[in-house]
Design a protein around this motif. Structure first.
Motif, PDB file in Angstrom:
ATOM      1  N   LEU A 130     -22.640 -29.052  59.589  1.00  0.00           N
ATOM      2  CA  LEU A 130     -22.381 -27.834  60.357  1.00  0.00           C
ATOM      3  C   LEU A 130     -23.101 -26.647  59.739  1.00  0.00           C
ATOM      4  O   LEU A 130     -23.691 -25.816  60.454  1.00  0.00           O
ATOM      5  N   ALA A 131     -23.098 -26.572  58.411  1.00  0.00           N
ATOM      6  CA  ALA A 131     -23.819 -25.496  57.728  1.00  0.00           C
ATOM      7  C   ALA A 131     -25.316 -25.575  58.025  1.00  0.00           C
ATOM      8  O   ALA A 131     -25.989 -24.558  58.208  1.00  0.00           O
ATOM      9  N   GLY A 132     -25.842 -26.810  58.095  1.00  0.00           N
ATOM     10  CA  GLY A 132     -27.253 -26.980  58.415  1.00  0.00           C
ATOM     11  C   GLY A 132     -27.591 -26.462  59.794  1.00  0.00           C
ATOM     12  O   GLY A 132     -28.635 -25.829  59.998  1.00  0.00           O
ATOM     13  N   VAL A 133     -26.703 -26.723  60.755  1.00  0.00           N
ATOM     14  CA  VAL A 133     -26.929 -26.239  62.119  1.00  0.00           C
ATOM     15  C   VAL A 133     -26.889 -24.712  62.166  1.00  0.00           C
ATOM     16  O   VAL A 133     -27.750 -24.061  62.779  1.00  0.00           O
ATOM     17  N   LEU A 134     -25.899 -24.129  61.513  1.00  0.00           N
ATOM     18  CA  LEU A 134     -25.766 -22.662  61.532  1.00  0.00           C
ATOM     19  C   LEU A 134     -26.930 -21.996  60.807  1.00  0.00           C
ATOM     20  O   LEU A 134     -27.470 -20.988  61.277  1.00  0.00           O
ATOM     21  N   LEU A 135     -27.316 -22.549  59.663  1.00  0.00           N
ATOM     22  CA  LEU A 135     -28.447 -21.979  58.928  1.00  0.00           C
ATOM     23  C   LEU A 135     -29.755 -22.125  59.693  1.00  0.00           C
ATOM     24  O   LEU A 135     -30.695 -21.355  59.498  1.00  0.00           O
ATOM     25  N   ALA A 140     -33.546 -21.807  57.870  1.00  0.00           N
ATOM     26  CA  ALA A 140     -34.187 -22.983  58.452  1.00  0.00           C
ATOM     27  C   ALA A 140     -35.405 -23.412  57.649  1.00  0.00           C
ATOM     28  O   ALA A 140     -35.701 -24.601  57.520  1.00  0.00           O
ATOM     29  N   GLU A 141     -36.116 -22.448  57.089  1.00  0.00           N
ATOM     30  CA  GLU A 141     -37.352 -22.741  56.382  1.00  0.00           C
ATOM     31  C   GLU A 141     -37.141 -23.104  54.921  1.00  0.00           C
ATOM     32  O   GLU A 141     -37.845 -23.950  54.365  1.00  0.00           O
ATOM     33  N   HIS A 142     -36.137 -22.469  54.275  1.00  0.00           N
ATOM     34  CA  HIS A 142     -36.033 -22.593  52.821  1.00  0.00           C
ATOM     35  C   HIS A 142     -34.725 -23.206  52.317  1.00  0.00           C
ATOM     36  O   HIS A 142     -34.629 -23.500  51.119  1.00  0.00           O
ATOM     37  N   ILE A 143     -33.717 -23.382  53.162  1.00  0.00           N
ATOM     38  CA  ILE A 143     -32.429 -23.863  52.673  1.00  0.00           C
ATOM     39  C   ILE A 143     -32.055 -25.214  53.275  1.00  0.00           C
ATOM     40  O   ILE A 143     -31.704 -26.148  52.549  1.00  0.00           O
ATOM     41  N   VAL A 144     -32.128 -25.329  54.600  1.00  0.00           N
ATOM     42  CA  VAL A 144     -31.632 -26.518  55.296  1.00  0.00           C
ATOM     43  C   VAL A 144     -32.250 -27.805  54.762  1.00  0.00           C
ATOM     44  O   VAL A 144     -31.561 -28.800  54.543  1.00  0.00           O
ATOM     45  N   LYS A 145     -33.549 -27.794  54.515  1.00  0.00           N
ATOM     46  CA  LYS A 145     -34.225 -29.024  54.097  1.00  0.00           C
ATOM     47  C   LYS A 145     -33.801 -29.499  52.712  1.00  0.00           C
ATOM     48  O   LYS A 145     -34.069 -30.650  52.342  1.00  0.00           O
ATOM     49  N   PHE A 146     -33.121 -28.634  51.951  1.00  0.00           N
ATOM     50  CA  PHE A 146     -32.660 -29.027  50.617  1.00  0.00           C
ATOM     51  C   PHE A 146     -31.213 -29.508  50.615  1.00  0.00           C
ATOM     52  O   PHE A 146     -30.690 -29.872  49.554  1.00  0.00           O
ATOM     53  N   LEU A 147     -30.544 -29.513  51.772  1.00  0.00           N
ATOM     54  CA  LEU A 147     -29.178 -30.020  51.840  1.00  0.00           C
ATOM     55  C   LEU A 147     -29.188 -31.547  51.692  1.00  0.00           C
ATOM     56  O   LEU A 147     -30.161 -32.208  52.053  1.00  0.00           O
ATOM     57  N   PRO A 148     -28.108 -32.134  51.166  1.00  0.00           N
ATOM     58  CA  PRO A 148     -28.110 -33.571  50.865  1.00  0.00           C
ATOM     59  C   PRO A 148     -28.436 -34.476  52.044  1.00  0.00           C
ATOM     60  O   PRO A 148     -29.251 -35.398  51.911  1.00  0.00           O
ATOM     61  N   ARG A 186     -39.185 -30.231  56.885  1.00  0.00           N
ATOM     62  CA  ARG A 186     -38.805 -31.449  56.182  1.00  0.00           C
ATOM     63  C   ARG A 186     -39.599 -31.572  54.889  1.00  0.00           C
ATOM     64  O   ARG A 186     -40.792 -31.283  54.843  1.00  0.00           O
ATOM     65  N   LEU A 187     -38.922 -32.020  53.853  1.00  0.00           N
ATOM     66  CA  LEU A 187     -39.573 -32.253  52.567  1.00  0.00           C
ATOM     67  C   LEU A 187     -40.383 -33.546  52.605  1.00  0.00           C
ATOM     68  O   LEU A 187     -40.118 -34.433  53.416  1.00  0.00           O
ATOM     69  N   GLU A 188     -41.353 -33.650  51.707  1.00  0.00           N
ATOM     70  CA  GLU A 188     -42.018 -34.930  51.507  1.00  0.00           C
ATOM     71  C   GLU A 188     -40.991 -35.923  50.968  1.00  0.00           C
ATOM     72  O   GLU A 188     -40.035 -35.545  50.285  1.00  0.00           O
ATOM     73  N   TRP A 189     -41.195 -37.212  51.265  1.00  0.00           N
ATOM     74  CA  TRP A 189     -40.179 -38.199  50.925  1.00  0.00           C
ATOM     75  C   TRP A 189     -39.874 -38.219  49.429  1.00  0.00           C
ATOM     76  O   TRP A 189     -38.708 -38.340  49.031  1.00  0.00           O
ATOM     77  N   TRP A 190     -40.906 -38.060  48.587  1.00  0.00           N
ATOM     78  CA  TRP A 190     -40.678 -38.136  47.143  1.00  0.00           C
ATOM     79  C   TRP A 190     -39.980 -36.886  46.622  1.00  0.00           C
ATOM     80  O   TRP A 190     -39.173 -36.957  45.694  1.00  0.00           O
ATOM     81  N   VAL A 191     -40.270 -35.729  47.249  1.00  0.00           N
ATOM     82  CA  VAL A 191     -39.568 -34.498  46.871  1.00  0.00           C
ATOM     83  C   VAL A 191     -38.104 -34.602  47.284  1.00  0.00           C
ATOM     84  O   VAL A 191     -37.196 -34.228  46.527  1.00  0.00           O
TER      85      VAL A 191
END
Length: 264
Positions: A194-199, A206-214, A233-238
């Motif tokens: 839910l936090a990911g959707v709101l962010l 959307a650019e700097h936080i969501v992609k780092f969520l578990p 989206r992050l690179e798979w290894w990151v």
């Protein structure tokens, strides 16, 4: 160390919990693979507005790892129970008496969780590939469009193990087993998505936080399809390193706390 690891495996595999969860992961893997295989390849689904987008490799990855949504929650639960049950049933003292070096005892739990995560990952893959490959063939898709699909399968084993370590950390930090389960599953299943959707409605988020969520890092590791081309989206290894970071921080801090606190 070997004896301590063997002991942790015995604690888990001598209960009915392990095969109950194994059945759940096997069934979930097959059902989700069949559903997503049809949904992602059917003509009606592809032409509908806002349909998930991805190439052939991403479609195969999504089908074969679709059961992970259930799998990582179960491994989170197992991680919590591996230490929470010790506190609840007052067996943590016996564990530390049998293995006086607390660090060895806790590292044995870490190794056991990684092994259990790998086992359940294999069970999920066997089920999802068995069903998903048939569905993809029937819908005219290549079941294995590239070697990346096999890499994704291997990484999914690691991902489940890391979620088990996250659960271990939660179980140590929240001594009450029921509370730890509610908090851990609630955050992973409800709060964080839910936090990911709101962010996502906030450009910076959307650019700097969501992609780092578990959960977003988990999806990036297995390179599944997205709901649109603008999703960061992050690179798979990151993403793998990010997820490992969550596991290391939670499990590491929990182990450090266990080494320095009184146990009764």
């Amino acid at each position: 160390m070997t004896t301590a690891i063997r002991s942790e495996f015995l604690k888990f595999f001598t209960t009915r919990l392990w095969w109950g969860m194994a059945i759940g992961i096997f069934v979930a893997g097959g059902l989700f693979a069949g559903f997503f295989g049809w949904a992602l390849t059917s003509g009606a689904a592809q032409s509908s507005p806002g349909a998930p987008e991805g190439d052939a490799t991403q479609v195969a990855n999504t089908v074969y790892t679709s059961g992970m949504g259930v799998g990582y929650l179960l491994l989170l639960t197992i991680g919590v129970l591996m230490i929470g049950a010790e506190y609840r049933h007052k067996t943590i003292t016996s564990t530390f008496l049998a293995t006086p070096n607390r660090l060895t005892a806790m590292l044995a739990k870490v190794v056991a969780l990684l092994g259990i995560g790998g086992l359940y990952g294999l069970i999920s893959i066997v089920s999802s590939v068995g069903v998903g490959a048939v569905v993809l063939n029937l819908t005219g898709r290549d079941p294995f469009p590239s070697g990346e699909v096999f890499r994704t399968m291997a990484l999914s084993l690691l991902v489940l193990g890391l979620w088990g370590l996250i659960g271990l950390g939660v179980g140590i930090l929240i001594k009450n087993q029921v509370a730890a389960l509610l908090v851990g599953i609630g955050v992973a299943w409800i709060v964080e998505p839910l936090a990911g959707v709101l962010l996502g409605f906030w450009d910076f988020g959307a650019e700097h936080i969501v992609k780092f969520l578990p959960t977003q890092a988990t999806n990036a590791v297995v390179n599944s399809v997205t709901q649109g081309p603008s999703v960061a989206r992050l690179e798979w290894w990151v993403a793998a390193l990010v997820l490992a970071g969550y596991a290391a921080v939670l499990a590491g801090f929990g182990i450090w706390r266990t080494l320095h606190e009184d146990v009764s």
